[in-house]
Design a protein around this motif. Sequence first.
Motif, PDB file in Angstrom:
ATOM      1  N   ASP A 186      44.074  28.668  39.714  1.00  0.00           N
ATOM      2  CA  ASP A 186      43.848  29.914  40.454  1.00  0.00           C
ATOM      3  C   ASP A 186      44.940  30.973  40.301  1.00  0.00           C
ATOM      4  O   ASP A 186      44.634  32.161  40.144  1.00  0.00           O
ATOM      5  CB  ASP A 186      43.686  29.600  41.947  1.00  0.00           C
ATOM      6  CG  ASP A 186      42.610  28.564  42.199  1.00  0.00           C
ATOM      7  OD1 ASP A 186      41.617  28.563  41.447  1.00  0.00           O
ATOM      8  OD2 ASP A 186      42.746  27.762  43.134  1.00  0.00           O
ATOM      9  N   GLY A 284      47.169  32.622  44.526  1.00  0.00           N
ATOM     10  CA  GLY A 284      45.829  32.207  44.102  1.00  0.00           C
ATOM     11  C   GLY A 284      45.022  31.553  45.221  1.00  0.00           C
ATOM     12  O   GLY A 284      44.105  30.783  44.941  1.00  0.00           O
ATOM     13  N   GLN A 289      39.154  26.810  50.186  1.00  0.00           N
ATOM     14  CA  GLN A 289      39.284  25.864  49.070  1.00  0.00           C
ATOM     15  C   GLN A 289      39.917  24.532  49.494  1.00  0.00           C
ATOM     16  O   GLN A 289      39.450  23.473  49.115  1.00  0.00           O
ATOM     17  CB  GLN A 289      40.118  26.506  47.961  1.00  0.00           C
ATOM     18  CG  GLN A 289      39.983  25.807  46.634  1.00  0.00           C
ATOM     19  CD  GLN A 289      40.822  26.491  45.551  1.00  0.00           C
ATOM     20  OE1 GLN A 289      42.018  26.262  45.463  1.00  0.00           O
ATOM     21  NE2 GLN A 289      40.181  27.319  44.757  1.00  0.00           N
ATOM     22  N   GLN A 293      43.917  26.652  53.233  1.00  0.00           N
ATOM     23  CA  GLN A 293      43.265  27.938  52.979  1.00  0.00           C
ATOM     24  C   GLN A 293      42.074  28.213  53.896  1.00  0.00           C
ATOM     25  O   GLN A 293      41.175  28.972  53.564  1.00  0.00           O
ATOM     26  CB  GLN A 293      42.908  28.051  51.491  1.00  0.00           C
ATOM     27  CG  GLN A 293      44.171  28.199  50.644  1.00  0.00           C
ATOM     28  CD  GLN A 293      43.992  27.883  49.186  1.00  0.00           C
ATOM     29  OE1 GLN A 293      42.932  28.099  48.610  1.00  0.00           O
ATOM     30  NE2 GLN A 293      45.013  27.340  48.566  1.00  0.00           N
ATOM     31  N   LYS A 318      35.002  28.853  43.038  1.00  0.00           N
ATOM     32  CA  LYS A 318      35.846  28.166  42.043  1.00  0.00           C
ATOM     33  C   LYS A 318      35.288  28.360  40.623  1.00  0.00           C
ATOM     34  O   LYS A 318      36.035  28.577  39.667  1.00  0.00           O
ATOM     35  CB  LYS A 318      35.950  26.676  42.380  1.00  0.00           C
ATOM     36  CG  LYS A 318      36.976  25.928  41.555  1.00  0.00           C
ATOM     37  CD  LYS A 318      38.397  26.196  42.028  1.00  0.00           C
ATOM     38  CE  LYS A 318      39.443  25.637  41.091  1.00  0.00           C
ATOM     39  NZ  LYS A 318      40.798  25.727  41.636  1.00  0.00           N
TER      40      LYS A 318
HETATM   41 MG    MG Z   1      43.858  26.825  44.600  1.00  0.00          MG
END
Ligand code: MG
Length: 396
Positions: A186, A284, A289, A293, A318
């Motif tokens: 990411d 990122g 995720q 996050q 993703k």
């Molecule tokens: Mg990540």
Amino acid sequence: MEKLIIIKYGELSTKKDNINFFLKTLKQNISNSLSDIKNDITYDFGRMFVLVEESDLENTVDRLKNVFGIWQIIVGYKDTNLDIDAIKENILDLVKNKEFKTFKVVTKRSDKNYPIKSMDVSRIVGSYILKNISDVRVDVHNPEFLVEIEIRKGEVLYYFNGEAGLGGYPVGTLGKGLLMLSGGIDSPVAGYLAIKRGVKIEAIYFESPPHTSEAAKDKVIKLARVLVKYNTTVKLHVINFTHIQETILRNIPYEYLITIMRRMMYRISAIIAHNNKCNILINGESIGQVASQTLTSMRVINEVVKMPVIRPVACFDKLEIIDLAKRIGTYEISTLPYEDCCTIFVPDHPVINPSSIKASEYEELIPYKELIREAIKGHEVIYVGIDEDKEYEDIL
Ligand code: MG
Ligand code: ATP
């Protein structure tokens, strides 16, 4: 008639007051990317022109495809003879050996004093092509071959089917940002997207030797090197995070390990950013995720810094991130199998709704300010650049 590369600006042309600064930066960035090719670059508010030897044309176009701030790259021709007979002869000469069945002529006249209107120029040139090349016809809606003519003050440009540039803004026009660069998929993509908006990036990487290997660090350097293609150089700050991580691991309740670890990363990143004149942090993170996050986690982690944190891939799936990683050439490096400092300390059940009060209380269990000072003091800087390998060429 001169063969040259014509650059169209796209979004840049919407800049009014400071367009000159944007164009000057674009010229400089192009010049940097062509440092080993003999070139001459000129520009006005409408177009930029790059003149190189014929043998360098293809290579130059390839390089320009990696420069942000360019909407279209076109190999074309410039002539100072504006006589309509010369124009139609020249164009016929240039197109007669091309393969096409349908075509269209489009004329733009930025010099309104030119005596023939754009539509009429197109009609005259179009009829001349029809008369002299057999088996071709005009298709105004979906032509296979587009002949473009631009009549400017004292010169005319001819060109055919251009190639798409990367778009965005010239790197550096929006100042600097610090990218939190891990070895994952990411963060390099996030860096690329920030560069696209004109942000010059530096990068910061947290390593935890001996828990993380030299190979893991090499992977990050390799990723930075891919970003160099768009950013000229990447100043990479490497922070030794071992002492902080081990102290967290020994003293902080298990489910808060990641929350506190990331708060430490944010604090250190903000200080390094400030010391290096970077206005923003870039990372990122992508909503949902992993446990760190969730929106609550993001809030509790983010609240330790005042600096804006930009998360270019926050709303990407993703698979979308992977797609982009493949296109920009970071995916294969990111998927090399080396441990990252986050992955080695992941608890089985990290908190997904951390409380900021608890996070602050837990942090008081460790001398974190001291640890941060120590980590920053020992920080290593690596300049990752295009000429890195060449640096010692004359010695070795
Ligand atoms: Mg990540
Ligand atoms: P992946 O592609 O596997 O998700 P990632 O790099 O995104 O990898 P995360 O754990 O999702 O890993 O971390 C979120 C963000 O935090 C990263 O995108 C990166 O910006 C930053 N980060 C994580 N670990 C590090 C590290 N060791 N050094 C610098 N930044 C890091």
